[in-house]
Design a protein around this motif. Structure first.
Motif, PDB file in Angstrom:
ATOM      1  N   GLY A 192       3.986   6.073  -3.538  1.00  0.00           N
ATOM      2  CA  GLY A 192       2.281   6.438  -4.271  1.00  0.00           C
ATOM      3  C   GLY A 192       1.851   7.097  -4.935  1.00  0.00           C
ATOM      4  O   GLY A 192       2.770   8.221  -5.993  1.00  0.00           O
ATOM      5  N   GLN A 193       0.397   6.753  -5.460  1.00  0.00           N
ATOM      6  CA  GLN A 193       0.170   7.855  -7.015  1.00  0.00           C
ATOM      7  C   GLN A 193      -0.184   8.854  -5.982  1.00  0.00           C
ATOM      8  O   GLN A 193      -0.252  10.104  -7.277  1.00  0.00           O
ATOM      9  N   TYR A 238       6.204  10.073  -8.359  1.00  0.00           N
ATOM     10  CA  TYR A 238       6.024   8.362  -8.054  1.00  0.00           C
ATOM     11  C   TYR A 238       6.005   7.633  -9.668  1.00  0.00           C
ATOM     12  O   TYR A 238       4.868   8.488 -10.454  1.00  0.00           O
ATOM     13  N   SER A 240       0.911  -1.220  -0.295  1.00  0.00           N
ATOM     14  CA  SER A 240      -0.171  -0.560  -0.072  1.00  0.00           C
ATOM     15  C   SER A 240       0.850   1.336   0.491  1.00  0.00           C
ATOM     16  O   SER A 240       1.572   1.201   0.275  1.00  0.00           O
ATOM     17  N   GLU A 241       0.390   2.459  -0.140  1.00  0.00           N
ATOM     18  CA  GLU A 241       1.077   3.374  -0.270  1.00  0.00           C
ATOM     19  C   GLU A 241       1.705   3.983   1.240  1.00  0.00           C
ATOM     20  O   GLU A 241       1.306   3.793   2.370  1.00  0.00           O
TER      21      GLU A 241
END
Length: 652
Positions: A430-431, A436, A411-412
């Motif tokens: 993460g996004q 990233y 996960s982030e």
């Protein structure tokens, strides 16, 4: 004509008569013989060790009892080494006739031995210098006979009865002083009582060693502890090498020392309780082993020595079977085996030394496992190292993670690199982070270049590459230094995301175990692991992740990088902060950097990871167009120490 019986009787009478005369002469001249022996000792110490040896008086009492007064040994221009006011000892006469010295009793009253190091040097330096001797053929050394001879002579010098009072052992290392006062040292009827007061600075400890000791039968059963019901803290080491260590008790047992069939066998055990150690190279906190025991069997043969596989090591509830041997015959071979029989995984976790595996605290597991390590090195065949490491799981499953929650990789999360103990700026993995870059948005050239140079079998191995370990060990032994590692991308990922960059034994052991858990419990896919790796590793000074790196060097997106640019990025991973030293004053790649690029390119072509068409434009100069240019402008013409073997390490 005498009968046979009469002849034997006559022979015995003559023999005993000669012996009686000899003993009488020895008795009458024993003090003269002693004086001559002391004179020879004095001459030898003066000639070979530049020491003055004095004995005020020395005389026999009876045929084997010797009394000395005011003994001193003083190296020239140095502090006194030995001073003894009164010493009384007896020597076993029959062993003396056979050429061996075996002490019967020993009494010492007042004296000391002191080791001093100051600006003038060591007061025992002369005894450390090895005498020049002709080289002997090592093939002729019989290890069993040599070890038995040394041990026998040492144990023969241990009296069967001993009483020492007012004696001290002192150490003074450039003002770092430690004094061991022998308050009581008594061995009587095979029972030992040894009480020592240890003084260092303003601290005092009372140590005691007690139990059974029989030097003639080669047996002992002793316990070492603090009489104040406290831990024994070893002095001197903290100031000298910054090592703090202590323990509650040590139990030592010697059960058997026997020479038979050309082999020497030594059997017994030693155990320790509440062993604590602290050193910056081991762990950042105290390491505690509550209970440990070593049931040993040492075996010495004519051409080998070994810790036999019947030995056992127990650390808390972890049982291990060790084997270590050295064979010096036609070839010189070192072999090491370490087996952990089947045990519960949870018992293993709870038995790990406290402070050595801090990231495992609170972890819970189900199932069982066993482990086997096999290592062998032949000096005549250094490239044929045997290295086998196998863990056999049985319904093994991690049900709860400790401080290192490996699930977070899916996960982030926020990543912060640690440099010299200082946390760097946070990087959001993460996004939500504009820099990233998903794996499918990273140039395939870069993925192939990095995997080939860092970990070509990443998608097939389970965290470790046995062949790489073997090559690493062989090279490190050949060069007699740590010249090459065998780190995989999985190991680098664990080190960066969950651990720190501190160079400690604790961190390396945790890294190995966490990598195994991550890879073998399928916590994250290989693709996800590689994606995280590309987005967190350091690519330059304060540059983390491929998104930042591609802009910093080339003002591009990671998907637009050329083969030449990808080769450059892959080769700076081992030393990202020193990328500028790969360029000359005209900002062109230096010869060694081009050689690395050429080698890596040929490797990619040979493995069909790229085609000749992909290398079109390869020989055009590499241009740094991003902010990294500012580092090139201030680049020094000299090149720092670059590992000349870096090129050959690409093919792991």
């Amino acid at each position: 004509m005498r009968t046979k019986k009469q002849k034997i009787q006559l022979f015995l009478k003559i023999t005993f008569g000669i012996l009686a005369v000899g003993l009488s002469l020895l008795f009458f001249f024993r003090n003269s013989i002693l004086e001559r022996a002391l004179a020879r000792i004095d001459a030898k110490l003066t000639r070979d060790y530049q020491c003055e040896f004095h004995v005020k008086s020395a005389e026999f009492h009876g045929i084997s009892n010797i009394e000395f007064r005011d003994i001193s040994l003083v190296p020239k221009k140095a502090d006194t080494l030995i001073c003894i006011k009164y010493l009384n000892t007896s020597v076993n006469f029959w062993h003396l006739l056979l050429g061996t010295v075996q002490l019967g009793k020993l009494e010492i009253n007042q004296g000391y031995i002191q080791l001093v190091k100051n600006k003038n040097g060591l007061n025992f330096d002369a005894f450390l210098k090895r005498k020049k001797e002709e080289k002997t053929d090592d093939q002729q050394v019989n290890y069993a006979k040599l070890a038995y001879r040394i041990l026998s002579k040492t144990l023969n010098l241990v009296p069967t009865d001993m009483n020492v009072k007012g004696f001290a052992f002192r150490m003074d290392d450039m003002g770092n002083q430690v004094i061991f006062d022998f308050l009581q040292l008594q061995l009587e009827n095979k029972k030992l009582q040894f009480l020592i007061q240890v003084k260092e600075d303003d601290t005092k400890q009372n140590w005691s060693i007690s139990g059974f000791a029989d030097p003639r039968e080669r047996k002992a059963n002793l316990t070492f502890f603090n009489t104040q019901n406290d831990s024994i803290r070893l002095p001197y080491l903290a100031k000298k090498i910054h090592l703090k260590t202590s323990f509650k008790t040590i139990h030592f047992n010697l059960e058997n020392l026997d020479m038979s069939g050309g082999e020497l066998h030594i059997d017994g055990f030693t155990s320790i309780e509440d062993f604590k150690i602290n050193h910056a190279k081991i762990a950042k906190n105290d390491v505690l082993i509550k209970k440990a025991r070593f049931d040993y069997r040492f075996v010495f043969g004519a051409r080998f020595m070994a810790i036999d596989s019947t030995s056992q090591v127990k650390i808390n509830d972890i049982k291990c079977v060790p084997y270590l041997s050295y064979i010096n015959d036609t070839d010189k071979i070192v072999a090491f085996k370490w087996n952990i029989p089947k045990m519960k995984a949870q018992n293993f976790i709870t038995s790990l030394p406290e402070g050595l595996f801090s990231h495992f605290k609170g972890m819970e597991a189900q199932g069982n496992f066993s482990y086997r390590l096999n290592f062998e090195f032949n000096k005549s065949k250094p490239d044929q190292v045997v290295f086998e490491s196998k863990l056999k799981p049985e319904n093994l499953k991690i049900t709860k993670y400790g401080e290192a929650d490996l699930n977070k990789i899916n996960s982030e999360f926020t990543y912060r690199a640690i440099e010299k103990g200082i946390a760097q700026r946070p990087i959001l993995v993460g996004q939500s982070n504009v820099n990233y870059t998903p794996l499918d948005a990273i140039s395939p050239f870069l993925q192939k270049c990095v995997l080939t140079s860092e970990d070509p079998s990443f998608f097939s191995h389970r965290g470790f590459i046995t062949e790489a370990f073997k090559q690493s060990i062989a090279k490190n032994i050949r060069t007699k230094k740590f010249a090459r590692g065998a780190s995989t991308i999985s190991m680098q990922l664990i080190k960066n995301v969950f651990l720190t960059r501190e160079k400690t034994l604790s961190r390396k052991l945790e890294e190995i175990l966490l990598v195994y858990i991550l890879e073998n419990n399928r916590i994250a896919s290989k693709e996800r692991m590689l994606e995280v790796y590309f987005n967190i590793i350091e690519w330059g000074p304060n540059i983390y992740g491929i998104g930042e790196a591609s802009h910093f060097y080339f003002q591009k997106k990671p998907s637009d990088l050329t083969l030449k640019e990808c080769l450059f990025l892959a080769t700076i991973i081992p030393r990202p902060k020193g990328f500028m030293y790969r360029f000359d004053a005209e900002h062109r790649l230096k010869s060694f950097a081009n050689q690395q690029n050429d080698f890596l390119t040929r490797l990619l072509l040979r493995r069909n990871l790229i085609t000749p068409t992909d290398t079109i434009g390869y020989h055009l100069p590499l241009t740094i167009s991003g902010p990294a240019q500012t580092f090139l402008k201030s680049n020094m013409s000299s090149t720092p120490n670059i590992d000349s073997t870096a090129v050959e390490d690409f093919g792991l």
